[in-house]
Design a protein around this motif. Sequence first.
Motif, PDB file in Angstrom:
ATOM      1  N   GLU A  91     -22.066  10.718   6.521  1.00 28.77           N
ATOM      2  CA  GLU A  91     -23.549  11.636   6.677  1.00 28.77           C
ATOM      3  C   GLU A  91     -24.361  10.615   7.761  1.00 28.77           C
ATOM      4  OE1 GLU A  91     -24.737  12.083   2.983  1.00 28.77           O
ATOM      5  OE2 GLU A  91     -23.225  13.107   2.178  1.00 28.77           O
ATOM      6  N   THR A  92     -24.353   9.530   6.989  1.00 25.34           N
ATOM      7  CA  THR A  92     -25.055   8.601   8.322  1.00 25.34           C
ATOM      8  C   THR A  92     -24.404   7.435   8.702  1.00 25.34           C
ATOM      9  OG1 THR A  92     -24.767   6.321   6.410  1.00 25.34           O
ATOM     10  CG2 THR A  92     -27.106   8.389   6.525  1.00 25.34           C
ATOM     11  N   ALA A  93     -23.023   7.531   8.737  1.00 23.36           N
ATOM     12  CA  ALA A  93     -21.757   5.875   9.807  1.00 23.36           C
ATOM     13  C   ALA A  93     -21.962   6.350  11.031  1.00 23.36           C
ATOM     14  CB  ALA A  93     -20.869   5.708   8.773  1.00 23.36           C
ATOM     15  N   GLU A  94     -22.338   5.379  11.804  1.00 27.66           N
ATOM     16  CA  GLU A  94     -21.839   5.629  13.059  1.00 27.66           C
ATOM     17  C   GLU A  94     -19.596   5.169  13.459  1.00 27.66           C
ATOM     18  OE1 GLU A  94     -24.141   3.456  15.713  1.00 27.66           O
ATOM     19  OE2 GLU A  94     -25.987   5.058  14.526  1.00 27.66           O
ATOM     20  N   LEU A  95     -19.136   5.877  14.620  1.00 24.02           N
ATOM     21  CA  LEU A  95     -17.916   5.483  14.524  1.00 24.02           C
ATOM     22  C   LEU A  95     -17.647   5.442  15.941  1.00 24.02           C
ATOM     23  CD1 LEU A  95     -16.055   7.979  12.590  1.00 24.02           C
ATOM     24  CD2 LEU A  95     -16.732   5.917  11.387  1.00 24.02           C
TER      25      LEU A  95
ATOM     26  N   LYS B 168     -10.846  -8.158  25.301  1.00 25.28           N
ATOM     27  CA  LYS B 168     -11.289  -7.688  25.613  1.00 25.28           C
ATOM     28  C   LYS B 168     -11.967  -6.478  24.750  1.00 25.28           C
ATOM     29  CE  LYS B 168     -12.626  -4.059  28.426  1.00 25.28           C
ATOM     30  NZ  LYS B 168     -13.491  -3.517  29.382  1.00 25.28           N
ATOM     31  N   LEU B 169     -10.963  -6.221  23.703  1.00 22.42           N
ATOM     32  CA  LEU B 169     -11.305  -5.570  22.374  1.00 22.42           C
ATOM     33  C   LEU B 169     -12.548  -6.294  22.285  1.00 22.42           C
ATOM     34  CD1 LEU B 169     -11.018  -3.779  20.635  1.00 22.42           C
ATOM     35  CD2 LEU B 169      -9.455  -5.105  19.447  1.00 22.42           C
ATOM     36  N   THR B 170     -12.990  -6.915  21.298  1.00 20.62           N
ATOM     37  CA  THR B 170     -14.201  -7.654  20.976  1.00 20.62           C
ATOM     38  C   THR B 170     -15.472  -7.596  21.520  1.00 20.62           C
ATOM     39  OG1 THR B 170     -12.564  -9.892  20.191  1.00 20.62           O
ATOM     40  CG2 THR B 170     -14.685 -10.247  19.591  1.00 20.62           C
ATOM     41  N   ASP B 171     -14.671  -8.218  23.177  1.00 25.05           N
ATOM     42  CA  ASP B 171     -15.666  -7.970  24.028  1.00 25.05           C
ATOM     43  C   ASP B 171     -16.934  -6.621  23.895  1.00 25.05           C
ATOM     44  OD1 ASP B 171     -15.982 -10.120  24.873  1.00 25.05           O
ATOM     45  OD2 ASP B 171     -14.803  -9.755  27.011  1.00 25.05           O
ATOM     46  N   ASP B 172     -16.367  -5.620  23.946  1.00 25.81           N
ATOM     47  CA  ASP B 172     -16.357  -4.121  24.072  1.00 25.81           C
ATOM     48  C   ASP B 172     -17.068  -3.587  22.848  1.00 25.81           C
ATOM     49  OD1 ASP B 172     -15.350  -3.736  26.232  1.00 25.81           O
ATOM     50  OD2 ASP B 172     -13.206  -2.199  25.507  1.00 25.81           O
ATOM     51  N   ILE B 173     -16.930  -4.027  21.886  1.00 27.42           N
ATOM     52  CA  ILE B 173     -17.148  -4.379  20.529  1.00 27.42           C
ATOM     53  C   ILE B 173     -18.434  -4.808  20.244  1.00 27.42           C
ATOM     54  CG2 ILE B 173     -17.262  -4.912  17.470  1.00 27.42           C
ATOM     55  CD1 ILE B 173     -14.085  -5.029  17.313  1.00 27.42           C
ATOM     56  N   LEU B 174     -18.437  -6.112  21.119  1.00 28.28           N
ATOM     57  CA  LEU B 174     -19.955  -6.966  20.681  1.00 28.28           C
ATOM     58  C   LEU B 174     -20.867  -5.960  21.701  1.00 28.28           C
ATOM     59  CD1 LEU B 174     -18.604 -10.418  20.373  1.00 28.28           C
ATOM     60  CD2 LEU B 174     -19.558  -9.211  18.798  1.00 28.28           C
ATOM     61  N   LYS B 175     -20.529  -5.533  22.689  1.00 25.95           N
ATOM     62  CA  LYS B 175     -21.691  -4.783  23.778  1.00 25.95           C
ATOM     63  C   LYS B 175     -22.164  -3.594  23.067  1.00 25.95           C
ATOM     64  CE  LYS B 175     -18.212  -3.129  27.028  1.00 25.95           C
ATOM     65  NZ  LYS B 175     -17.537  -2.618  28.397  1.00 25.95           N
TER      66      LYS B 175
ATOM     67  N   VAL C  39      -5.846   0.238  18.816  1.00 23.11           N
ATOM     68  CA  VAL C  39      -6.006   1.540  18.698  1.00 23.11           C
ATOM     69  C   VAL C  39      -7.151   0.444  17.547  1.00 23.11           C
ATOM     70  CG1 VAL C  39      -6.801   3.820  18.409  1.00 23.11           C
ATOM     71  CG2 VAL C  39      -5.196   3.699  19.522  1.00 23.11           C
ATOM     72  N   ALA C  40      -8.457   0.814  17.822  1.00 21.36           N
ATOM     73  CA  ALA C  40      -9.666   0.268  16.705  1.00 21.36           C
ATOM     74  C   ALA C  40     -10.814   1.112  16.624  1.00 21.36           C
ATOM     75  CB  ALA C  40     -10.030  -1.022  17.322  1.00 21.36           C
ATOM     76  N   VAL C  41     -11.031   0.904  15.215  1.00 22.57           N
ATOM     77  CA  VAL C  41     -12.130   1.934  14.855  1.00 22.57           C
ATOM     78  C   VAL C  41     -13.573   1.164  14.147  1.00 22.57           C
ATOM     79  CG1 VAL C  41     -12.803   4.299  13.607  1.00 22.57           C
ATOM     80  CG2 VAL C  41     -10.194   4.336  14.726  1.00 22.57           C
ATOM     81  N   VAL C  42     -13.837   1.328  15.248  1.00 18.95           N
ATOM     82  CA  VAL C  42     -15.330   0.578  14.287  1.00 18.95           C
ATOM     83  C   VAL C  42     -15.921   1.159  13.576  1.00 18.95           C
ATOM     84  CG1 VAL C  42     -17.301  -1.060  14.611  1.00 18.95           C
ATOM     85  CG2 VAL C  42     -15.087  -1.124  16.153  1.00 18.95           C
ATOM     86  N   PHE C  43     -16.253   0.938  12.252  1.00 19.83           N
ATOM     87  CA  PHE C  43     -17.517   1.556  11.583  1.00 19.83           C
ATOM     88  C   PHE C  43     -19.257   1.420  11.106  1.00 19.83           C
ATOM     89  CE2 PHE C  43     -12.981   2.041  10.072  1.00 19.83           C
ATOM     90  CZ  PHE C  43     -12.693   3.935   9.821  1.00 19.83           C
ATOM     91  N   ARG C  44     -20.067   1.741  11.671  1.00 21.01           N
ATOM     92  CA  ARG C  44     -21.619   0.708  11.410  1.00 21.01           C
ATOM     93  C   ARG C  44     -22.012   1.702  10.508  1.00 21.01           C
ATOM     94  NH1 ARG C  44     -20.109   0.225  16.977  1.00 21.01           N
ATOM     95  NH2 ARG C  44     -20.518  -1.888  17.622  1.00 21.01           N
ATOM     96  N   GLY C  45     -23.062   1.439   9.978  1.00 20.52           N
ATOM     97  CA  GLY C  45     -23.511   1.813   9.280  1.00 20.52           C
ATOM     98  C   GLY C  45     -24.488   1.624   7.978  1.00 20.52           C
ATOM     99  N   ARG C  46     -25.758   1.174   8.145  1.00 23.13           N
ATOM    100  CA  ARG C  46     -26.851   0.302   6.906  1.00 23.13           C
ATOM    101  C   ARG C  46     -26.616   1.430   5.894  1.00 23.13           C
ATOM    102  NH1 ARG C  46     -29.971  -2.993   9.515  1.00 23.13           N
ATOM    103  NH2 ARG C  46     -30.354  -2.023  11.060  1.00 23.13           N
TER     104      ARG C  46
ATOM    105  N   ILE D 146     -13.608  -2.731  10.921  1.00 24.92           N
ATOM    106  CA  ILE D 146     -12.827  -2.398  12.044  1.00 24.92           C
ATOM    107  C   ILE D 146     -11.368  -1.985  10.903  1.00 24.92           C
ATOM    108  CG2 ILE D 146     -11.931  -2.975  13.966  1.00 24.92           C
ATOM    109  CD1 ILE D 146     -13.939  -4.747  14.396  1.00 24.92           C
ATOM    110  N   GLN D 147     -11.289  -1.252  11.574  1.00 24.47           N
ATOM    111  CA  GLN D 147      -9.424  -0.553  11.907  1.00 24.47           C
ATOM    112  C   GLN D 147      -8.736  -1.060  12.794  1.00 24.47           C
ATOM    113  OE1 GLN D 147      -8.256   3.063   9.249  1.00 24.47           O
ATOM    114  NE2 GLN D 147      -8.291   3.572  11.619  1.00 24.47           N
ATOM    115  N   LEU D 148      -7.455  -1.218  12.413  1.00 24.78           N
ATOM    116  CA  LEU D 148      -6.749  -1.497  13.830  1.00 24.78           C
ATOM    117  C   LEU D 148      -5.228  -0.937  13.410  1.00 24.78           C
ATOM    118  CD1 LEU D 148      -6.827  -5.338  14.473  1.00 24.78           C
ATOM    119  CD2 LEU D 148      -8.242  -3.677  15.559  1.00 24.78           C
TER     120      LEU D 148
END
Length: 584
Positions: free
Chosen positions: A90-94, A112-119, A185-192, A129-131
Amino acid sequence: MLQLSYDLGSLEEIDDCLQDAELKRHAARHRATLVQFFASRVDAGSIPDLHRKVTEYLPQAIVTGITTAGEIHEGESMLRRTVVVFSFFETAELQLLSYTCCPGQEQSVGRKLTDDILKEKSAAPIKGIQLYATTQRINAAGLLENMKRRLGPTFPVFGAGASSYDNNGEACVFAGEQGYEDGVVAVVFRGRELEIEAYPCLGWEPLSRAMTVTETESPMLVRTLDGVPAASVYEKYLGIQNDENFFNHMLEFPLMLSRDGAVLARVPMLRRSNGSLQLVADVYEGEEVRITYGNPKHIIAAAYDMQKKLARFRPQGVLVFSCYCRQVYLKDGLNLETAGFRDIAPSAGFYTYGEFYGRGEDLALHNATMVAVGMREGAVSDMPSKPVQDQVSFVESPPMEMKARLARFVGVVVEELEQANRELKELMQTDGLTGIYNRRKMDELLGDIFAFGEPGLPCSIVLLDIDWFKRINDTHGHLCGDEVLKRTASILRKHVRGKGEAGRWGGEEFLLLLPDTTSAAAEAFAERIRIEMEQTDFGEAARVTASFGVTTSIPGEAIRQLFKRADEALYSAKRAGRNRVVLH
């Protein structure tokens, strides 16, 4: 959050699944959609078409997938199926990230993966984070080095290695339209409002004595254990030969090690012609490993305890990543460790070649482990969590009970033997009267310093001899002399603690090893001991003194030259009147 999963015969059946009008309604009501395929077989050429089909019905969906060695759907373990999982948020960003990663590129790709996540610019915090990675072909542990150091411990990292039903079969991961035989492949999950918890369970127990990894060809290729070919250890203790059943037999007996406080299993995957073993995950020279054995009761009990913790979290969806060796070992009892998930929340998963789990510095690639991940959006529901059915009682069939008892018997025998070995080792390296090291052990320690110490750093030694010791024995008796030796050893032990080692060199003579210590510092050190001995009440012997010879190593010299100088310094102290320190 809402999670729905479907059990398909193959990827081709996805059309009927996507035409479900309910999926479109959920996608329209939710901010983000993640579609994952856990597939027994994937034709790389079909991946773009699969992505096109999914996004035709669910335009905003992120699509990813991985090949499996078994599938899990609503608590039931299956073979040669395809499970597709739809997760609606409902509110999370992927954020979906993917990279080609060939052998040797693991650390650079991880960076490179870590850089792309942090930027990535987002107001929402990372919650997990799912790997997915092709762990059969790359050193996946190398991917984690930058992530461990830079991402911190505030959220879990979890996931799995691509697997296949044939040990040498094709395994891959995919993201969007792109498939990777060598990749991550990584999926980053973000959301308050998003909350994610991940839990591991192992259940395997030590079977053999501890063995040291003495030689590796790479982090995933072990050549020798205790100096002998690694594969011969399995032949000797378990009779496992290099035949067509090698892989399945080895799955039941992974290696186990402790690293940074965590217990890790390592599954041998292939045997090389030179007797080395290729592992699914990393080990390093100097680490101690043991062959392990699965106690079925403990495996199921560990899974049950993990499910109880997960139930208290009250997730809205559960993902399960379980090692292929658990599938091989538990066989007909496989559902006993997965059935409990159906009581917790909608669940799906698969069998893997390596499991990612941890936070910050604890992040590691595991084997023989089951990792369960719970997700939910919003606060914990007021509804009580569902009780998880206790599966342990189902393990008490006669064959399972026999395995459990044999595993316990062997474990206790190994523990008793190791305790006896520890006691024997203690006897072999300790002086029986004083309790400090004997001459043999001191020789060994000094040899290690010369062989493995950092070149250029000084090593000082102190030889000390109790003055007039024969007179003490003749006047007061040998029991009094023994007490003088023990009291002297106690003084030496106190002074060297944290700075070096002390040992009885012979008779009334003692040796101190002081690594990384200059001659001036060693001379001052010996003087402090001399003063304390002079001021100590030795009981019946009253006042006891000692003479000290001190010297420091010279780069490139032999050990005998070092001792020759210390001996000369000691006799100089004796000739000069005793109770003094002489530096050579």
